[in-house]
Structure formats: structure tokens, C-alpha cells
Design a protein around this motif. Structure first.
Motif, PDB file in Angstrom:
ATOM      1  N   ILE A   7       0.825  -1.264   0.071  1.00 48.72           N
ATOM      2  CA  ILE A   7      -0.088  -0.101  -0.137  1.00 48.72           C
ATOM      3  C   ILE A   7       0.782   1.228  -0.090  1.00 48.72           C
ATOM      4  CG2 ILE A   7      -1.685   1.413   1.391  1.00 48.72           C
ATOM      5  CD1 ILE A   7      -2.893  -0.959   0.183  1.00 48.72           C
ATOM      6  N   ARG A   8       1.934   1.185   0.925  1.00 50.67           N
ATOM      7  CA  ARG A   8       2.790   2.552   1.029  1.00 50.67           C
ATOM      8  C   ARG A   8       3.555   2.729  -0.161  1.00 50.67           C
ATOM      9  NH1 ARG A   8       5.192   1.300   6.944  1.00 50.67           N
ATOM     10  NH2 ARG A   8       3.302   1.819   8.046  1.00 50.67           N
ATOM     11  N   ALA A   9       3.912   1.460  -0.977  1.00 48.91           N
ATOM     12  CA  ALA A   9       4.583   1.646  -2.220  1.00 48.91           C
ATOM     13  C   ALA A   9       3.684   2.021  -3.390  1.00 48.91           C
ATOM     14  CB  ALA A   9       5.268   0.132  -2.557  1.00 48.91           C
ATOM     15  N   PHE A  10       2.461   1.728  -3.344  1.00 44.97           N
ATOM     16  CA  PHE A  10       1.559   2.131  -4.334  1.00 44.97           C
ATOM     17  C   PHE A  10       1.321   3.711  -4.076  1.00 44.97           C
ATOM     18  CE2 PHE A  10      -2.909   2.947  -5.741  1.00 44.97           C
ATOM     19  CZ  PHE A  10      -2.672   2.709  -6.957  1.00 44.97           C
ATOM     20  N   ASP A  11       1.161   4.094  -2.621  1.00 44.10           N
ATOM     21  CA  ASP A  11       0.903   5.518  -2.665  1.00 44.10           C
ATOM     22  C   ASP A  11       2.238   6.493  -3.250  1.00 44.10           C
ATOM     23  OD1 ASP A  11      -1.418   5.117  -1.446  1.00 44.10           O
ATOM     24  OD2 ASP A  11      -0.748   5.267   0.605  1.00 44.10           O
ATOM     25  N   LYS A  17       6.004   8.929  -9.044  1.00 42.56           N
ATOM     26  CA  LYS A  17       6.117   8.558 -10.517  1.00 42.56           C
ATOM     27  C   LYS A  17       5.299   8.742 -11.554  1.00 42.56           C
ATOM     28  CE  LYS A  17       9.094   4.723  -8.949  1.00 42.56           C
ATOM     29  NZ  LYS A  17       9.328   3.119  -8.661  1.00 42.56           N
ATOM     30  N   GLN A  18       3.958   8.396 -11.255  1.00 40.34           N
ATOM     31  CA  GLN A  18       2.992   8.282 -12.140  1.00 40.34           C
ATOM     32  C   GLN A  18       1.629   8.723 -11.430  1.00 40.34           C
ATOM     33  OE1 GLN A  18       3.057   7.735 -15.498  1.00 40.34           O
ATOM     34  NE2 GLN A  18       1.155   8.491 -15.487  1.00 40.34           N
ATOM     35  N   LYS A  19       1.026   9.688 -12.189  1.00 38.40           N
ATOM     36  CA  LYS A  19      -0.490  10.229 -11.673  1.00 38.40           C
ATOM     37  C   LYS A  19      -1.328   9.390 -12.265  1.00 38.40           C
ATOM     38  CE  LYS A  19      -3.545  14.209 -11.140  1.00 38.40           C
ATOM     39  NZ  LYS A  19      -3.762  15.704 -11.723  1.00 38.40           N
ATOM     40  N   LEU A  20      -2.217   8.891 -11.454  1.00 39.53           N
ATOM     41  CA  LEU A  20      -3.379   7.690 -11.722  1.00 39.53           C
ATOM     42  C   LEU A  20      -4.617   8.385 -11.640  1.00 39.53           C
ATOM     43  CD1 LEU A  20      -2.118   4.572 -10.105  1.00 39.53           C
ATOM     44  CD2 LEU A  20      -1.614   5.459 -12.439  1.00 39.53           C
ATOM     45  N   SER A  21      -5.701   8.011 -12.553  1.00 39.20           N
ATOM     46  CA  SER A  21      -6.785   8.601 -12.711  1.00 39.20           C
ATOM     47  C   SER A  21      -7.890   7.798 -11.354  1.00 39.20           C
ATOM     48  CB  SER A  21      -7.650   8.236 -13.925  1.00 39.20           C
ATOM     49  OG  SER A  21      -8.029   7.017 -14.112  1.00 39.20           O
ATOM     50  N   ALA A  22      -8.859   8.182 -10.830  1.00 36.51           N
ATOM     51  CA  ALA A  22      -9.587   7.839  -9.909  1.00 36.51           C
ATOM     52  C   ALA A  22     -10.190   6.251 -10.206  1.00 36.51           C
ATOM     53  CB  ALA A  22     -10.927   8.756  -9.931  1.00 36.51           C
ATOM     54  N   GLY A  23     -10.270   6.138 -11.472  1.00 36.39           N
ATOM     55  CA  GLY A  23     -10.863   4.822 -11.957  1.00 36.39           C
ATOM     56  C   GLY A  23      -9.713   3.776 -11.586  1.00 36.39           C
ATOM     57  N   GLN A  24      -8.378   4.145 -12.161  1.00 43.40           N
ATOM     58  CA  GLN A  24      -7.538   3.209 -12.056  1.00 43.40           C
ATOM     59  C   GLN A  24      -7.139   2.918 -10.530  1.00 43.40           C
ATOM     60  OE1 GLN A  24      -4.584   5.750 -14.105  1.00 43.40           O
ATOM     61  NE2 GLN A  24      -5.872   5.424 -16.196  1.00 43.40           N
ATOM     62  N   VAL A  68      -4.440   0.086 -18.788  1.00 41.29           N
ATOM     63  CA  VAL A  68      -3.355   1.213 -18.278  1.00 41.29           C
ATOM     64  C   VAL A  68      -2.632   0.780 -17.119  1.00 41.29           C
ATOM     65  CG1 VAL A  68      -3.115   3.610 -17.675  1.00 41.29           C
ATOM     66  CG2 VAL A  68      -5.082   2.822 -19.225  1.00 41.29           C
ATOM     67  N   LEU A  69      -3.107  -0.252 -16.327  1.00 42.66           N
ATOM     68  CA  LEU A  69      -2.469  -0.697 -15.092  1.00 42.66           C
ATOM     69  C   LEU A  69      -1.379  -1.505 -15.648  1.00 42.66           C
ATOM     70  CD1 LEU A  69      -5.249  -0.820 -12.294  1.00 42.66           C
ATOM     71  CD2 LEU A  69      -3.368   0.925 -12.656  1.00 42.66           C
ATOM     72  N   LYS A  70      -1.819  -2.535 -16.586  1.00 37.95           N
ATOM     73  CA  LYS A  70      -0.905  -3.520 -17.108  1.00 37.95           C
ATOM     74  C   LYS A  70       0.215  -2.828 -17.963  1.00 37.95           C
ATOM     75  CE  LYS A  70      -0.614  -7.740 -19.898  1.00 37.95           C
ATOM     76  NZ  LYS A  70      -1.475  -8.681 -20.598  1.00 37.95           N
ATOM     77  N   GLN A  71      -0.102  -1.614 -18.621  1.00 41.41           N
ATOM     78  CA  GLN A  71       0.896  -1.152 -19.322  1.00 41.41           C
ATOM     79  C   GLN A  71       2.055  -0.447 -18.226  1.00 41.41           C
ATOM     80  OE1 GLN A  71      -0.890   1.843 -22.066  1.00 41.41           O
ATOM     81  NE2 GLN A  71      -1.568   0.083 -23.150  1.00 41.41           N
ATOM     82  N   LEU A  72       1.583  -0.085 -17.106  1.00 42.46           N
ATOM     83  CA  LEU A  72       2.251   0.558 -16.033  1.00 42.46           C
ATOM     84  C   LEU A  72       3.049  -0.452 -15.087  1.00 42.46           C
ATOM     85  CD1 LEU A  72       0.065   3.527 -14.961  1.00 42.46           C
ATOM     86  CD2 LEU A  72       2.013   3.736 -16.673  1.00 42.46           C
ATOM     87  N   ASN A  73       2.766  -1.704 -15.562  1.00 39.22           N
ATOM     88  CA  ASN A  73       3.400  -2.773 -14.701  1.00 39.22           C
ATOM     89  C   ASN A  73       2.969  -2.830 -13.254  1.00 39.22           C
ATOM     90  OD1 ASN A  73       4.887  -4.167 -16.879  1.00 39.22           O
ATOM     91  ND2 ASN A  73       6.704  -2.507 -16.635  1.00 39.22           N
ATOM     92  N   LEU A  74       1.635  -2.329 -13.197  1.00 36.93           N
ATOM     93  CA  LEU A  74       0.977  -2.418 -11.769  1.00 36.93           C
ATOM     94  C   LEU A  74       0.363  -3.567 -11.516  1.00 36.93           C
ATOM     95  CD1 LEU A  74      -0.079   1.435 -11.385  1.00 36.93           C
ATOM     96  CD2 LEU A  74       1.841   0.397 -10.437  1.00 36.93           C
ATOM     97  N   ILE A  75      -0.320  -4.118 -12.709  1.00 39.99           N
ATOM     98  CA  ILE A  75      -0.835  -5.481 -12.640  1.00 39.99           C
ATOM     99  C   ILE A  75      -0.762  -6.189 -13.852  1.00 39.99           C
ATOM    100  CG2 ILE A  75      -2.655  -4.404 -11.198  1.00 39.99           C
ATOM    101  CD1 ILE A  75      -4.538  -4.675 -13.699  1.00 39.99           C
TER     102      ILE A  75
END
Length: 288
Positions: A7-11, A17-24, A68-75
């Protein structure tokens, strides 16, 4: 997976690093919640209907944001045809393996006494880290993960709006204090729609009164309940206001009678009595 470190790493990722939309953000937290329920399996399945319900996104929104999350290597995700899609939440934090590497190097190049000394130092480091983690959470055994779990049990996994505020509360107050605030909300049967507003009011009220420990929070809650009970029990019912009926009210058109006859009314009454008495002898003679 270390839940808190993730959770802290995601914050940090969103901040630096990258601004994410509310949906993402909402979709990522939803996948984290499902992964938690799946026992932190590397790969897990999630139906689109489940994602829609938990994230608040539409079907097209889920497809768009997960790409988008996959392209950013988040999922990562993999389609299973007509079956539920498989997902993997990428680990964002890095494991600290330097300590183990140093220990192996010392074992290979030093004598047993030196090795024992290093191991003792390693144990001390681990002990300090454990104490630090306990301090970060709280002394009563309540952790950040416990707080998130209790919130999830009452109102579902925190969305993209609630999670940052919860983290702020946990940074400002011990975890057991925030946990107690959630407990109070649950006892008052606060619904999910009003949970964040209710929690803000409780936390901000405590902060204004410099309440920062569990004992202080419990005392404040007891004082509040006692005060509310006293106000409720001491409230007297408002007495009904007695008013005269309309026909008895004194108005210019119809003043209230004081029981006395006016001269005209008295004269009319006397005339009627006199006339009545004058007719009585006639009736008595007729009867005889």
C-alpha cells in the motif's frame, strides 16, 4: 506479499512516479481486496460483475483502466475465454536482501567468532526493526491491516477517496484509536454512504481536543454518551397551550357574556313573565 509495504509503495508510486486517474486507483484497490480474500495467491480470478460492484466502474471502464495498469506494470491479467479473467497484482516494494548477503559473505570469509558476532548484530537489528514496526502500529496489537480489515467488514474495501484519508489518520494517530473510531461508527449503525463523513467528524473532533490515546478516546466517547443520555432524559415535554374555543373568545362582534342581562333584555323577560302569569287564571278556570 507484505500488505502494508505494498500500500505504501503504491502511494509513493502515485506521488513520485505516475499520476493515476480515480478509476485506475479504484480498480487497483479492488484487485488488492480480492487478492487479500484469495490468500495472496500470485494469480487469482475475478469476474467483471464483481469488479463492477466493488470498484463502481462500468464494464468498459474496467477494460480501459486495467489495460493502463498493465502497461504501467502495476498489474497483469490473462483472459480465460468465457470464464473469469485471471489477475496478478505486481509487487511494488523491493525486498531488503542485503542483510542475508552480508551474512553469507561473512560466513565464507571470517572465523566462527566473527560469524557469531555478526549473527548477534543481525538479531539485534531484527529486534529493533520489530520494535519499530510495533511502534508504527500501536502498543495494543492493533495494526494498520486490522484497521483496513475492520473498515472492509463494515463498509467494503476502502475506495480511492477513503484510503488516502485513512492513511492520514493512521499517520497522525495510533492505529488503536482509529480502530476505536470505526467501532463507534459500527455501534451507531453508520451506513457505507455516510461512513467517511462520520469518521471525519469523530477524528477531527478528537484532534481538536488533543485526544491521541485509546484511553482518552474511550473517555471522550463515554462522556459524550452520558451527556446525550442526560439531555434526552431531562427534556420535559412541552405543555399544551390551553385556549378558549372560538365561540367563547371575547371579540368586538361577540363580547363574552358576564351573566347579567341588559336593560332591554330584562324588560323583554319581565314582559314575557307578566304575559305568562296573565294567562294562567284562564287555564285554571277552564280546567275547573
Amino acid at each position: 506479499m507484505n500488505y502494508l509495504m505494498q500500500i505504501r509503495a503504491f502511494d509513493d508510486y502515485r506521488l513520485y512516479k505516475q499520476k493515476l486517474s480515480a478509476g485506475q486507483v479504484s480498480l487497483w484497490y479492488t484487485l488488492m481486496s480480492i487478492n487479500n480474500k484469495a490468500g495472496w495467491s500470485t494469480w487469482f480470478t475475478a469476474a467483471n460483475a464483481t469488479l463492477e460492484s466493488l470498484s463502481g466502474l462500468s464494464r468498459s471502464g474496467i477494460v480501459k483502466n486495467r489495460n493502463v495498469l498493465k502497461q504501467l506494470n502495476l498489474i497483469d491479467f490473462s483472459s480465460n475465454g468465457r470464464k473469469a479473467t485471471s489477475y496478478r497484482v505486481c509487487v511494488l516494494y523491493t525486498s531488503d536482501s542485503a542483510q542475508g548477503s552480508i551474512q553469507r559473505s561473512v560466513q565464507d570469509s571470517t572465523q566462527r567468532s566473527t560469524q557469531t558476532s555478526v549473527q548477534g548484530s543481525s538479531a539485534l537489528i531484527k529486534q529493533n526493526e520489530t520494535k519499530q514496526n510495533e511502534t508504527d502500529d500501536d502498543d495494543a496489537g492493533i495494526t494498520r491491516a486490522n484497521v483496513i480489515d475492520k473498515w472492509t467488514e463494515l463498509w467494503g474495501f476502502p475506495n480511492a477517496i477513503a484510503m488516502p484519508e485513512i492513511n492520514e489518520w493512521l499517520d497522525a494517530l495510533p492505529a488503536d484509536v482509529v480502530d476505536f473510531a470505526i467501532t463507534i461508527a459500527g455501534e451507531h449503525q453508520v451506513k457505507a454512504a455516510g461512513s467517511l463523513k462520520y469518521m471525519r467528524a469523530v477524528i477531527e473532533g478528537w484532534q481538536k481536543r488533543d485526544i491521541s490515546t485509546l484511553d482518552q478516546a474511550k473517555k471522550a466517547a463515554e462522556d459524550h454518551d452520558r451527556r446525550m443520555k442526560s439531555e434526552h432524559s431531562g427534556r420535559k415535554p412541552t405543555p399544551a397551550k390551553e385556549t378558549l374555543p372560538t365561540w367563547a373568545q371575547d371579540t368586538p362582534e361577540k363580547p363574552v357574556s358576564d351573566g347579567k342581562l341588559s336593560p332591554e333584555q330584562q324588560a323583554a323577560l319581565d314582559a314575557r313573565i307578566k304575559k305568562f302569569k296573565a294567562r294562567r287564571p284562564e287555564k285554571e278556570g277552564a280546567e275547573a
